[in-house]
Write a protein that holds these residues in place. Structure first.
Motif, PDB file in Angstrom:
ATOM      1  N   VAL A 103       0.865  -1.180   0.000  1.00 31.69           N
ATOM      2  CA  VAL A 103       0.000   0.000   0.000  1.00 31.69           C
ATOM      3  C   VAL A 103       0.900   1.227   0.000  1.00 31.69           C
ATOM      4  N   ASN A 104       0.553   2.207  -0.807  1.00 33.85           N
ATOM      5  CA  ASN A 104       1.296   3.463  -0.816  1.00 33.85           C
ATOM      6  C   ASN A 104       0.860   4.262   0.420  1.00 33.85           C
ATOM      7  N   GLU A 105       1.464   3.952   1.548  1.00 34.63           N
ATOM      8  CA  GLU A 105       1.046   4.546   2.817  1.00 34.63           C
ATOM      9  C   GLU A 105       1.300   6.049   2.856  1.00 34.63           C
ATOM     10  N   GLN A 106       2.330   6.510   2.197  1.00 38.04           N
ATOM     11  CA  GLN A 106       2.591   7.951   2.151  1.00 38.04           C
ATOM     12  C   GLN A 106       1.444   8.670   1.440  1.00 38.04           C
ATOM     13  N   LEU A 107       0.980   8.113   0.339  1.00 37.88           N
ATOM     14  CA  LEU A 107      -0.144   8.704  -0.382  1.00 37.88           C
ATOM     15  C   LEU A 107      -1.404   8.684   0.489  1.00 37.88           C
ATOM     16  N   VAL A 108      -1.648   7.594   1.207  1.00 37.14           N
ATOM     17  CA  VAL A 108      -2.820   7.512   2.090  1.00 37.14           C
ATOM     18  C   VAL A 108      -2.738   8.592   3.173  1.00 37.14           C
ATOM     19  N   ARG A 109      -1.570   8.768   3.757  1.00 37.56           N
ATOM     20  CA  ARG A 109      -1.404   9.817   4.781  1.00 37.56           C
ATOM     21  C   ARG A 109      -1.661  11.208   4.185  1.00 37.56           C
ATOM     22  N   GLU A 110      -1.089  11.464   3.011  1.00 30.75           N
ATOM     23  CA  GLU A 110      -1.266  12.771   2.374  1.00 30.75           C
ATOM     24  C   GLU A 110      -2.727  13.024   2.011  1.00 30.75           C
ATOM     25  N   LEU A 111      -3.408  11.999   1.511  1.00 30.58           N
ATOM     26  CA  LEU A 111      -4.824  12.147   1.178  1.00 30.58           C
ATOM     27  C   LEU A 111      -5.662  12.410   2.430  1.00 30.58           C
ATOM     28  N   THR A 112      -5.325  11.735   3.517  1.00 28.59           N
ATOM     29  CA  THR A 112      -6.051  11.935   4.769  1.00 28.59           C
ATOM     30  C   THR A 112      -5.934  13.380   5.227  1.00 28.59           C
ATOM     31  N   LEU A 113      -4.715  13.886   5.273  1.00 32.60           N
ATOM     32  CA  LEU A 113      -4.504  15.267   5.710  1.00 32.60           C
ATOM     33  C   LEU A 113      -5.156  16.266   4.762  1.00 32.60           C
ATOM     34  N   ALA A 114      -5.046  16.026   3.462  1.00 28.27           N
ATOM     35  CA  ALA A 114      -5.637  16.946   2.487  1.00 28.27           C
ATOM     36  C   ALA A 114      -7.165  16.933   2.585  1.00 28.27           C
ATOM     37  N   SER A 115      -7.749  15.770   2.804  1.00 27.00           N
ATOM     38  CA  SER A 115      -9.197  15.669   2.946  1.00 27.00           C
ATOM     39  C   SER A 115      -9.685  16.440   4.167  1.00 27.00           C
ATOM     40  N   LEU A 116      -8.990  16.277   5.285  1.00 25.40           N
ATOM     41  CA  LEU A 116      -9.368  16.999   6.502  1.00 25.40           C
ATOM     42  C   LEU A 116      -9.205  18.507   6.321  1.00 25.40           C
ATOM     43  N   GLN A 117      -8.138  18.920   5.654  1.00 24.96           N
ATOM     44  CA  GLN A 117      -7.918  20.352   5.409  1.00 24.96           C
ATOM     45  C   GLN A 117      -9.008  20.909   4.500  1.00 24.96           C
ATOM     46  N   ALA A 118      -9.360  20.188   3.450  1.00 20.10           N
ATOM     47  CA  ALA A 118     -10.418  20.657   2.543  1.00 20.10           C
ATOM     48  C   ALA A 118     -11.756  20.747   3.265  1.00 20.10           C
TER      49      ALA A 118
END
Length: 131
Positions: A103-118
């Motif tokens: 799993v691209n865990e870095q991408l999952v982390r970045e998506l999580t943070l970006a989703s919360l910020q949006a």
């Protein structure tokens, strides 16, 4: 009206029902999500593992025959920054992870943070619009 919290037993039952390769992929996604947003609450909804921020759906792990989808409920707002997001429709987008592949865990982390910020930005705009 407040919803009762789901018991950890229900989350465990969700994982117990999965094939080993599905479990491994879903657990890797969950670890990545909670590593950057430990306040998100996992719940089983619609047969998927959803992650809630208070009463809002943020993301979900949906498991299919060949791969797992990490669904981002406000993903349409993230497409300019994350062109790897797939899907059509009003708001949700997803990424796919094939079983037995890392799993691209870095991408999952970045998506999580970006989703919360949006979501925070959208809530801030809405509060100023309605005073």
């Amino acid at each position: 009206m407040r919803r009762p919290l789901q018991s950890p037993a229900l989350i465990n039952a969700f994982y117990d029902s999965l094939r080993p390769e599905q479990r491994e992929t879903a657990l890797a996604m969950q670890r990545a999500i909670l590593s950057v947003a430990p306040h998100l609450r996992p719940e089983v909804k619609w047969g998927n593992l959803c992650f809630m921020n208070e009463h809002d759906n943020v993301m979900a792990i949906a498991l299919f025959k060949m791969n797992a989808h990490l669904q981002i409920f406000n993903g349409v707002a993230l497409v300019p920054e994350f062109p790897e997001l797939e899907g059509a429709g009003k708001g949700m987008r997803h990424i796919k992870s094939r079983y037995r592949q890392p799993v691209n865990e870095q991408l999952v982390r970045e998506l999580t943070l970006a989703s919360l910020q949006a979501a925070a930005t959208a809530a801030h705009r809405a509060s100023h619009r309605w005073g």
